[in-house]
Write a protein that holds these residues in place. Structure first.
Motif, PDB file in Angstrom:
ATOM      1  N   ARG A 177      -0.559   3.407   6.780  1.00 10.89           N
ATOM      2  CA  ARG A 177       0.187   2.113   6.888  1.00 10.89           C
ATOM      3  C   ARG A 177       1.858   2.013   6.531  1.00 10.89           C
ATOM      4  NH1 ARG A 177      -4.548  -0.322   4.098  1.00 10.89           N
ATOM      5  NH2 ARG A 177      -6.215  -0.055   5.542  1.00 10.89           N
ATOM      6  N   MET A 178       2.545   1.395   7.471  1.00  9.27           N
ATOM      7  CA  MET A 178       3.997   1.424   6.858  1.00  9.27           C
ATOM      8  C   MET A 178       4.196  -0.085   6.477  1.00  9.27           C
ATOM      9  SD  MET A 178       5.087   4.387   7.986  1.00  9.27           S
ATOM     10  CE  MET A 178       4.741   5.401   9.141  1.00  9.27           C
ATOM     11  N   TYR A 179       5.048  -0.185   5.295  1.00  8.92           N
ATOM     12  CA  TYR A 179       5.271  -1.540   4.735  1.00  8.92           C
ATOM     13  C   TYR A 179       6.725  -1.660   4.608  1.00  8.92           C
ATOM     14  CZ  TYR A 179       0.185  -1.528   3.395  1.00  8.92           C
ATOM     15  OH  TYR A 179      -1.058  -1.746   3.222  1.00  8.92           O
ATOM     16  N   SER A 180       7.085  -3.026   4.769  1.00  7.84           N
ATOM     17  CA  SER A 180       8.651  -3.356   4.579  1.00  7.84           C
ATOM     18  C   SER A 180       8.990  -2.992   3.217  1.00  7.84           C
ATOM     19  CB  SER A 180       8.780  -4.696   4.770  1.00  7.84           C
ATOM     20  OG  SER A 180       9.965  -5.187   4.501  1.00  7.84           O
ATOM     21  N   THR A 181      10.181  -2.331   3.006  1.00  7.02           N
ATOM     22  CA  THR A 181      10.969  -2.269   1.656  1.00  7.02           C
ATOM     23  C   THR A 181      11.490  -3.429   1.069  1.00  7.02           C
ATOM     24  OG1 THR A 181      12.826  -1.668   2.687  1.00  7.02           O
ATOM     25  CG2 THR A 181      11.191   0.367   2.094  1.00  7.02           C
ATOM     26  N   TRP A 182      11.377  -4.481   2.007  1.00  6.55           N
ATOM     27  CA  TRP A 182      12.023  -5.730   1.254  1.00  6.55           C
ATOM     28  C   TRP A 182      10.881  -6.821   0.869  1.00  6.55           C
ATOM     29  CZ3 TRP A 182      15.878  -6.837   5.790  1.00  6.55           C
ATOM     30  CH2 TRP A 182      16.952  -5.842   5.900  1.00  6.55           C
ATOM     31  N   THR A 183       9.763  -6.791   1.680  1.00  7.42           N
ATOM     32  CA  THR A 183       8.906  -7.842   1.517  1.00  7.42           C
ATOM     33  C   THR A 183       7.511  -7.204   1.224  1.00  7.42           C
ATOM     34  OG1 THR A 183       8.200  -7.939   3.665  1.00  7.42           O
ATOM     35  CG2 THR A 183      10.110  -9.455   2.699  1.00  7.42           C
ATOM     36  N   LEU A 184       7.254  -5.839   1.434  1.00  6.28           N
ATOM     37  CA  LEU A 184       5.750  -5.259   1.233  1.00  6.28           C
ATOM     38  C   LEU A 184       4.757  -5.919   2.201  1.00  6.28           C
ATOM     39  CD1 LEU A 184       5.000  -4.557  -2.371  1.00  6.28           C
ATOM     40  CD2 LEU A 184       5.761  -2.999  -0.653  1.00  6.28           C
ATOM     41  N   GLU A 185       5.362  -6.383   3.467  1.00  8.95           N
ATOM     42  CA  GLU A 185       4.561  -6.889   4.449  1.00  8.95           C
ATOM     43  C   GLU A 185       4.353  -5.541   5.159  1.00  8.95           C
ATOM     44  OE1 GLU A 185       5.624 -10.042   6.722  1.00  8.95           O
ATOM     45  OE2 GLU A 185       7.074 -10.687   5.347  1.00  8.95           O
ATOM     46  N   MET A 186       2.897  -5.457   5.754  1.00  7.70           N
ATOM     47  CA  MET A 186       2.685  -4.371   6.449  1.00  7.70           C
ATOM     48  C   MET A 186       3.207  -4.410   7.935  1.00  7.70           C
ATOM     49  SD  MET A 186      -1.021  -2.547   7.472  1.00  7.70           S
ATOM     50  CE  MET A 186      -1.512  -3.675   8.830  1.00  7.70           C
ATOM     51  N   ALA A 222       5.604   4.583   3.508  1.00  9.98           N
ATOM     52  CA  ALA A 222       4.593   4.895   4.225  1.00  9.98           C
ATOM     53  C   ALA A 222       3.367   5.013   3.096  1.00  9.98           C
ATOM     54  CB  ALA A 222       4.610   6.477   4.618  1.00  9.98           C
ATOM     55  N   VAL A 223       2.348   4.484   3.225  1.00 14.95           N
ATOM     56  CA  VAL A 223       1.060   4.736   2.323  1.00 14.95           C
ATOM     57  C   VAL A 223      -0.105   5.393   3.219  1.00 14.95           C
ATOM     58  CG1 VAL A 223      -0.439   3.423   0.807  1.00 14.95           C
ATOM     59  CG2 VAL A 223       1.968   2.471   1.305  1.00 14.95           C
ATOM     60  N   GLY A 224      -0.686   6.259   2.340  1.00 13.14           N
ATOM     61  CA  GLY A 224      -1.886   7.080   2.985  1.00 13.14           C
ATOM     62  C   GLY A 224      -2.948   6.561   2.315  1.00 13.14           C
ATOM     63  N   PHE A 225      -4.212   6.421   2.914  1.00 15.25           N
ATOM     64  CA  PHE A 225      -5.631   6.024   2.561  1.00 15.25           C
ATOM     65  C   PHE A 225      -6.397   7.270   2.654  1.00 15.25           C
ATOM     66  CE2 PHE A 225      -2.935   2.215   3.232  1.00 15.25           C
ATOM     67  CZ  PHE A 225      -3.253   1.441   2.136  1.00 15.25           C
ATOM     68  N   ASP A 226      -7.695   6.841   1.894  1.00 18.75           N
ATOM     69  CA  ASP A 226      -8.776   7.983   1.929  1.00 18.75           C
ATOM     70  C   ASP A 226      -9.412   7.826   3.158  1.00 18.75           C
ATOM     71  OD1 ASP A 226      -9.837   5.620   1.619  1.00 18.75           O
ATOM     72  OD2 ASP A 226     -11.407   6.229   0.024  1.00 18.75           O
ATOM     73  N   ASP A 227      -9.453   7.093   4.178  1.00 18.10           N
ATOM     74  CA  ASP A 227      -9.732   7.049   5.348  1.00 18.10           C
ATOM     75  C   ASP A 227      -9.050   7.762   6.531  1.00 18.10           C
ATOM     76  OD1 ASP A 227      -7.975   5.092   5.860  1.00 18.10           O
ATOM     77  OD2 ASP A 227      -9.396   3.365   6.563  1.00 18.10           O
ATOM     78  N   SER A 281       5.201   7.247   0.041  1.00 17.28           N
ATOM     79  CA  SER A 281       6.569   7.742  -0.014  1.00 17.28           C
ATOM     80  C   SER A 281       7.365   6.942   0.854  1.00 17.28           C
ATOM     81  CB  SER A 281       6.364   9.161   0.997  1.00 17.28           C
ATOM     82  OG  SER A 281       7.773   9.557   0.977  1.00 17.28           O
ATOM     83  N   PHE A 282       8.709   6.714   0.365  1.00 18.39           N
ATOM     84  CA  PHE A 282       9.822   5.870   1.058  1.00 18.39           C
ATOM     85  C   PHE A 282      10.271   6.668   1.939  1.00 18.39           C
ATOM     86  CE2 PHE A 282       9.550   3.553  -3.105  1.00 18.39           C
ATOM     87  CZ  PHE A 282      10.087   2.095  -2.728  1.00 18.39           C
ATOM     88  N   SER A 283      10.661   6.021   3.416  1.00 17.49           N
ATOM     89  CA  SER A 283      11.501   6.764   4.009  1.00 17.49           C
ATOM     90  C   SER A 283      12.931   6.821   3.578  1.00 17.49           C
ATOM     91  CB  SER A 283      11.639   5.984   5.453  1.00 17.49           C
ATOM     92  OG  SER A 283      12.151   4.997   5.099  1.00 17.49           O
ATOM     93  N   PHE A 284      13.890   7.355   4.184  1.00 15.61           N
ATOM     94  CA  PHE A 284      15.245   7.694   3.520  1.00 15.61           C
ATOM     95  C   PHE A 284      16.342   7.727   4.411  1.00 15.61           C
ATOM     96  CE2 PHE A 284      12.995  11.711   3.401  1.00 15.61           C
ATOM     97  CZ  PHE A 284      13.779  12.463   4.137  1.00 15.61           C
TER      98      PHE A 284
END
Length: 176
Positions: A163-172, A154-159, A140-143
């Motif tokens: 993790r939050m990633y940059s919308t510009w560079t995809l850096e965590m 925001a990216v949810g994982f099965d564990d 999900s993108f924040s807005f």
């Protein structure tokens, strides 16, 4: 809420495989659908017509397109390729260069157990990609209004991690 009424049957054909996810972006009046063949298709929700296709990642033999989201502030499109199975084992650390439009992209094939996040503009121009350990279950993108704060993906994982990633560079940026 989108209120659509058709007085005639509408058939939209661009996918070659089963559709696995659809996202509607009211702000940019687009719909993005993804299929099992790895294609993301951008549709105009006002005119009910095809705009363009984001072609699959080169690693679709080892992964499948599972999630999509559209930023309501920038119109950027995030697609997620998850490993086809949890048991896949690979010592493959080869990488090669491919073209994505006018850009050259170095792609690592050491992707065992990793999900690939790919970011494109609303015009299907490649921005960046990254690999993340684990299997993605939600995105999900924040807005936050541009200029008043910093948006993240925001990216949810099965564990259970997010993790939050940059919308510009995809850096965590951060893990919760």
């Amino acid at each position: 809420e989108i209120n659509v009424r058709w007085n005639f049957p509408v058939v939209l054909v661009k996918h070659r495989g089963k559709i696995v996810d659809i996202k509607i972006c009211v702000e940019f009046k687009v719909v993005v659908s993804i299929d099992t063949e790895g294609r993301a298709v951008i549709w105009d929700s006002q005119k009910i017509e095809y705009i363009r296709t984001i072609e699959p990642s080169c690693n679709t033999l080892r992964s499948q397109l599972t999630h999509v989201d559209v930023s309501s502030t920038l119109g950027d499109i995030l697609t997620v390729f998850s490993p086809r199975n949890a048991i896949e084992v690979s010592n493959d650390d080869e990488s090669f260069e491919i073209t994505d439009g006018d850009d050259f992209i170095n792609v690592s094939m050491a992707i065992s157990g990793k999900s690939q996040l790919r970011l494109h503009t609303i015009n299907a121009k490649y921005i960046n990609h990254t690999f993340a350990d684990g299997f993605v279950t939600a995105v999900s993108f924040s807005f936050i209004k541009e200029g008043t704060g910093v948006n993240v993906i925001a990216v949810g994982f099965d564990d259970g991690t997010i993790r939050m990633y940059s919308t510009w560079t995809l850096e965590m940026i951060r893990e919760i």
